[in-house]
Design a protein around this motif. Structure first.
Motif, PDB file in Angstrom:
ATOM      1  N   SER A 121      14.773  21.834  -3.302  1.00  0.00           N
ATOM      2  CA  SER A 121      14.713  22.184  -4.728  1.00  0.00           C
ATOM      3  C   SER A 121      13.525  21.896  -5.362  1.00  0.00           C
ATOM      4  O   SER A 121      13.438  21.929  -6.555  1.00  0.00           O
ATOM      5  N   GLU A 122      12.689  21.061  -4.680  1.00  0.00           N
ATOM      6  CA  GLU A 122      11.755  20.537  -5.258  1.00  0.00           C
ATOM      7  C   GLU A 122      10.372  20.163  -4.247  1.00  0.00           C
ATOM      8  O   GLU A 122      10.763  20.372  -3.046  1.00  0.00           O
ATOM      9  N   SER A 123       9.300  19.869  -4.909  1.00  0.00           N
ATOM     10  CA  SER A 123       8.274  19.444  -3.984  1.00  0.00           C
ATOM     11  C   SER A 123       7.753  20.553  -2.935  1.00  0.00           C
ATOM     12  O   SER A 123       7.451  20.380  -1.936  1.00  0.00           O
ATOM     13  N   ALA A 162       0.812   0.108 -10.829  1.00  0.00           N
ATOM     14  CA  ALA A 162       1.563   1.240 -11.759  1.00  0.00           C
ATOM     15  C   ALA A 162       2.953   1.322 -11.383  1.00  0.00           C
ATOM     16  O   ALA A 162       3.812   2.106 -11.891  1.00  0.00           O
ATOM     17  N   ARG A 163       3.293   0.956 -10.077  1.00  0.00           N
ATOM     18  CA  ARG A 163       4.561   0.941  -9.678  1.00  0.00           C
ATOM     19  C   ARG A 163       5.724   0.277 -10.346  1.00  0.00           C
ATOM     20  O   ARG A 163       5.607  -0.896 -10.998  1.00  0.00           O
ATOM     21  N   THR A 164       6.913   0.983 -10.846  1.00  0.00           N
ATOM     22  CA  THR A 164       8.003   0.165 -11.583  1.00  0.00           C
ATOM     23  C   THR A 164       8.870  -0.649 -10.755  1.00  0.00           C
ATOM     24  O   THR A 164       9.562   0.363  -9.807  1.00  0.00           O
ATOM     25  N   ARG A 165       8.985  -1.437 -10.715  1.00  0.00           N
ATOM     26  CA  ARG A 165      10.190  -2.414 -10.071  1.00  0.00           C
ATOM     27  C   ARG A 165      10.436  -3.521 -10.941  1.00  0.00           C
ATOM     28  O   ARG A 165       9.820  -3.958 -11.752  1.00  0.00           O
ATOM     29  N   LYS A 166      11.649  -3.674 -10.760  1.00  0.00           N
ATOM     30  CA  LYS A 166      12.454  -4.792 -11.475  1.00  0.00           C
ATOM     31  C   LYS A 166      12.024  -6.030 -11.192  1.00  0.00           C
ATOM     32  O   LYS A 166      11.263  -6.157 -10.014  1.00  0.00           O
ATOM     33  N   LYS A 197       0.763  -1.307  -0.106  1.00  0.00           N
ATOM     34  CA  LYS A 197       0.143  -0.060   0.009  1.00  0.00           C
ATOM     35  C   LYS A 197       0.982   1.163  -0.065  1.00  0.00           C
ATOM     36  O   LYS A 197       0.493   2.212  -0.647  1.00  0.00           O
ATOM     37  N   ARG A 198       2.213   1.303   0.597  1.00  0.00           N
ATOM     38  CA  ARG A 198       2.966   2.327   0.662  1.00  0.00           C
ATOM     39  C   ARG A 198       3.203   3.005  -0.584  1.00  0.00           C
ATOM     40  O   ARG A 198       3.643   2.213  -1.342  1.00  0.00           O
ATOM     41  N   CYS A 199       3.044   4.032  -0.920  1.00  0.00           N
ATOM     42  CA  CYS A 199       3.905   4.646  -1.938  1.00  0.00           C
ATOM     43  C   CYS A 199       4.112   6.078  -1.743  1.00  0.00           C
ATOM     44  O   CYS A 199       3.705   6.601  -0.655  1.00  0.00           O
ATOM     45  N   SER A 200       5.056   6.619  -2.441  1.00  0.00           N
ATOM     46  CA  SER A 200       5.245   8.217  -2.208  1.00  0.00           C
ATOM     47  C   SER A 200       4.063   8.789  -2.829  1.00  0.00           C
ATOM     48  O   SER A 200       3.566   8.553  -3.466  1.00  0.00           O
ATOM     49  N   LEU A 201       3.718   9.941  -1.837  1.00  0.00           N
ATOM     50  CA  LEU A 201       2.448  10.874  -1.892  1.00  0.00           C
ATOM     51  C   LEU A 201       2.115  10.795  -3.754  1.00  0.00           C
ATOM     52  O   LEU A 201       2.878  11.477  -4.326  1.00  0.00           O
ATOM     53  N   LYS A 202       0.818  10.309  -3.956  1.00  0.00           N
ATOM     54  CA  LYS A 202       0.513  10.560  -5.208  1.00  0.00           C
ATOM     55  C   LYS A 202      -1.066  11.020  -4.936  1.00  0.00           C
ATOM     56  O   LYS A 202      -2.008  10.634  -5.797  1.00  0.00           O
ATOM     57  N   ALA A 203      -1.153  11.999  -4.328  1.00  0.00           N
ATOM     58  CA  ALA A 203      -2.549  12.634  -4.158  1.00  0.00           C
ATOM     59  C   ALA A 203      -2.375  14.187  -3.441  1.00  0.00           C
ATOM     60  O   ALA A 203      -1.256  14.421  -3.039  1.00  0.00           O
ATOM     61  N   THR A 221       3.446   9.646   2.910  1.00  0.00           N
ATOM     62  CA  THR A 221       4.543   9.980   3.155  1.00  0.00           C
ATOM     63  C   THR A 221       5.235  10.284   1.902  1.00  0.00           C
ATOM     64  O   THR A 221       4.576   9.838   0.699  1.00  0.00           O
ATOM     65  N   HIS A 222       6.378  10.843   1.745  1.00  0.00           N
ATOM     66  CA  HIS A 222       7.196  11.060   0.356  1.00  0.00           C
ATOM     67  C   HIS A 222       8.782  11.375   0.986  1.00  0.00           C
ATOM     68  O   HIS A 222       9.020  12.246   1.097  1.00  0.00           O
ATOM     69  N   LEU A 223       9.334  10.121   0.944  1.00  0.00           N
ATOM     70  CA  LEU A 223      10.736  10.633   1.254  1.00  0.00           C
ATOM     71  C   LEU A 223      11.533  11.516   0.132  1.00  0.00           C
ATOM     72  O   LEU A 223      11.388  11.296  -0.910  1.00  0.00           O
ATOM     73  N   MET A 224      12.054  12.388   0.488  1.00  0.00           N
ATOM     74  CA  MET A 224      13.053  13.456  -0.035  1.00  0.00           C
ATOM     75  C   MET A 224      14.335  13.660   0.485  1.00  0.00           C
ATOM     76  O   MET A 224      14.443  13.907   1.572  1.00  0.00           O
ATOM     77  N   THR A 225      15.337  13.620  -0.578  1.00  0.00           N
ATOM     78  CA  THR A 225      16.614  14.386  -0.244  1.00  0.00           C
ATOM     79  C   THR A 225      16.975  15.442  -1.227  1.00  0.00           C
ATOM     80  O   THR A 225      18.095  15.827  -0.956  1.00  0.00           O
ATOM     81  N   ALA A 226      16.035  16.113  -1.603  1.00  0.00           N
ATOM     82  CA  ALA A 226      16.208  17.033  -2.686  1.00  0.00           C
ATOM     83  C   ALA A 226      16.427  18.479  -1.799  1.00  0.00           C
ATOM     84  O   ALA A 226      15.676  19.301  -2.103  1.00  0.00           O
ATOM     85  N   PHE A 227      17.310  18.410  -0.757  1.00  0.00           N
ATOM     86  CA  PHE A 227      17.490  19.780  -0.134  1.00  0.00           C
ATOM     87  C   PHE A 227      18.975  19.859   0.115  1.00  0.00           C
ATOM     88  O   PHE A 227      19.837  19.060  -0.125  1.00  0.00           O
TER      89      PHE A 227
HETATM   90  C1  LIG Z   1      16.435   7.982   0.088  1.00  0.00           C
HETATM   91  C2  LIG Z   1      15.266   8.303  -0.854  1.00  0.00           C
HETATM   92  C3  LIG Z   1      15.468   9.705  -1.200  1.00  0.00           C
HETATM   93  C4  LIG Z   1      14.253  10.172  -2.170  1.00  0.00           C
HETATM   94  N1  LIG Z   1      14.384  11.539  -2.563  1.00  0.00           N
HETATM   95  C5  LIG Z   1      13.432  11.881  -3.296  1.00  0.00           C
HETATM   96  C6  LIG Z   1      13.530  13.199  -3.918  1.00  0.00           C
HETATM   97  O1  LIG Z   1      14.407  14.110  -3.261  1.00  0.00           O
HETATM   98  N2  LIG Z   1      12.449  13.859  -4.358  1.00  0.00           N
HETATM   99  C7  LIG Z   1      11.257  12.714  -4.945  1.00  0.00           C
HETATM  100  O2  LIG Z   1      10.381  13.374  -5.635  1.00  0.00           O
HETATM  101  N3  LIG Z   1      11.361  11.637  -4.474  1.00  0.00           N
HETATM  102  C8  LIG Z   1      12.412  11.169  -3.476  1.00  0.00           C
HETATM  103  N4  LIG Z   1      12.360   9.830  -3.478  1.00  0.00           N
HETATM  104  C9  LIG Z   1      11.293   8.877  -3.933  1.00  0.00           C
HETATM  105  C10 LIG Z   1      11.450   7.928  -4.979  1.00  0.00           C
HETATM  106  O3  LIG Z   1      11.549   8.579  -6.125  1.00  0.00           O
HETATM  107  C11 LIG Z   1      10.416   6.817  -4.715  1.00  0.00           C
HETATM  108  O4  LIG Z   1      10.311   6.279  -3.359  1.00  0.00           O
HETATM  109  C12 LIG Z   1      10.654   5.808  -5.888  1.00  0.00           C
HETATM  110  O5  LIG Z   1      10.262   6.429  -7.079  1.00  0.00           O
HETATM  111  C13 LIG Z   1       9.752   4.556  -5.754  1.00  0.00           C
HETATM  112  O6  LIG Z   1       8.439   5.176  -5.706  1.00  0.00           O
HETATM  113  P1  LIG Z   1       7.352   4.442  -4.618  1.00  0.00           P
HETATM  114  O7  LIG Z   1       7.992   5.594  -3.122  1.00  0.00           O
HETATM  115  O8  LIG Z   1       6.202   5.423  -4.918  1.00  0.00           O
HETATM  116  O9  LIG Z   1       7.291   3.363  -4.503  1.00  0.00           O
HETATM  117  C14 LIG Z   1      13.371   9.270  -2.530  1.00  0.00           C
HETATM  118  C15 LIG Z   1      13.337   8.151  -2.022  1.00  0.00           C
HETATM  119  C16 LIG Z   1      14.309   7.606  -1.021  1.00  0.00           C
HETATM  120  C17 LIG Z   1      14.073   6.174  -0.652  1.00  0.00           C
END
Ligand SMILES: Cc1cc2nc3c(=O)[nH]c(=O)nc-3n(C[C@H](O)[C@H](O)[C@H](O)COP(=O)(O)O)c2cc1C
Length: 186
Positions: free
Chosen positions: A65-67, A165-169, A9-15, A118-124
């Motif tokens: 720098s994003e989001s 819709a999730r892209t995974r190997k 169920k978890r995915c990066s914020l898509k809403a 949630t949406h993990l981000m390192t773009a800082f």
């Molecule tokens: C360590 C880490 C850093 C990430 N940094 C960013 C980011 O800076 N910006 C962004 O849009 N997504 C970021 N993401 C999200 C990934 O792009 C995302 O987890 C991946 O594409 C898989 O998609 P899902 O989380 O929906 O399964 C990051 C994820 C991780 C684990």
């Protein structure tokens, strides 16, 4: 199998997200999930900064720098930090960042289970973030995530669509049987 369901169920914020605050009780459960993660020699290098103060968020967003809109809209930004100290180094691998990753995964899964996205981000810019949040020199600012409720109540129901819709190997590209095979398994 509840855990696997939550992982799916978890995915990066898509809403679009709601500005509704996250209840303290839920914040505590999420942090508790991070706290209970395993770590090499039980070193527990993770530190969590819970940012809810709007004035701090407005300063913090400038380091991203994003989001930026998501950062501004979310009721809470969680920054996960790492204290390196005398952490475990085995085979040249510094395990403290690995440990922090385990805490982060616990956190995002706990949030998912509570209906929080949630949406993990390192773009800082790490230095800017450290300065704004008064983070000491020897602590790394590793990753941030907004915590927010989805705006649309049906977000949860659409989890299986998001999963497909999730892209995974393919699993065959990832798993080797008995020994590493030089060519990636077909
Ligand atoms: C360590 C880490 C850093 C990430 N940094 C960013 C980011 O800076 N910006 C962004 O849009 N997504 C970021 N993401 C999200 C990934 O792009 C995302 O987890 C991946 O594409 C898989 O998609 P899902 O989380 O929906 O399964 C990051 C994820 C991780 C684990």
């Amino acid at each position: 199998m509840q855990t696997l369901e939550t992982i799916r169920k978890r995915c990066s914020l898509k809403a679009h997200i709601s500005k509704r605050g996250i209840e303290m009780e839920k914040i505590n459960l999420i942090l508790e999930a991070g706290r209970l993660a395993p770590s090499a020699r039980n070193y527990q290098p993770w530190r969590f900064i819970v940012v809810q103060d709007r004035k701090v968020v407005e300063r913090l967003v400038k380091a991203f720098s994003e989001s930026n809109q998501v950062i501004l809209d979310a009721p809470l930004i969680l920054l996960i930090c790492a204290r390196a100290g005398d952490d475990v180094i085995k085979n040249g691998i510094e395990y403290y960042l690995f440990d922090v990753g385990l805490a982060v995964e616990n956190i995002v899964l706990a949030a998912t289970e509570l209906g929080i996205v949630t949406h993990l981000m390192t773009a800082f810019d790490e230095e800017q973030v450290k300065q704004i949040l008064h983070i000491p020199e020897d602590v790394r600012a590793v990753v941030a995530t907004p915590l927010a409720y989805p705006l649309n109540a049906s977000y949860d129901e659409a989890a299986s669509e998001r999963l497909s819709a999730r892209t995974r190997k393919d699993i065959k590209e990832l798993v080797h049987l008995n020994h590493w095979t030089e060519a990636e398994p077909a």
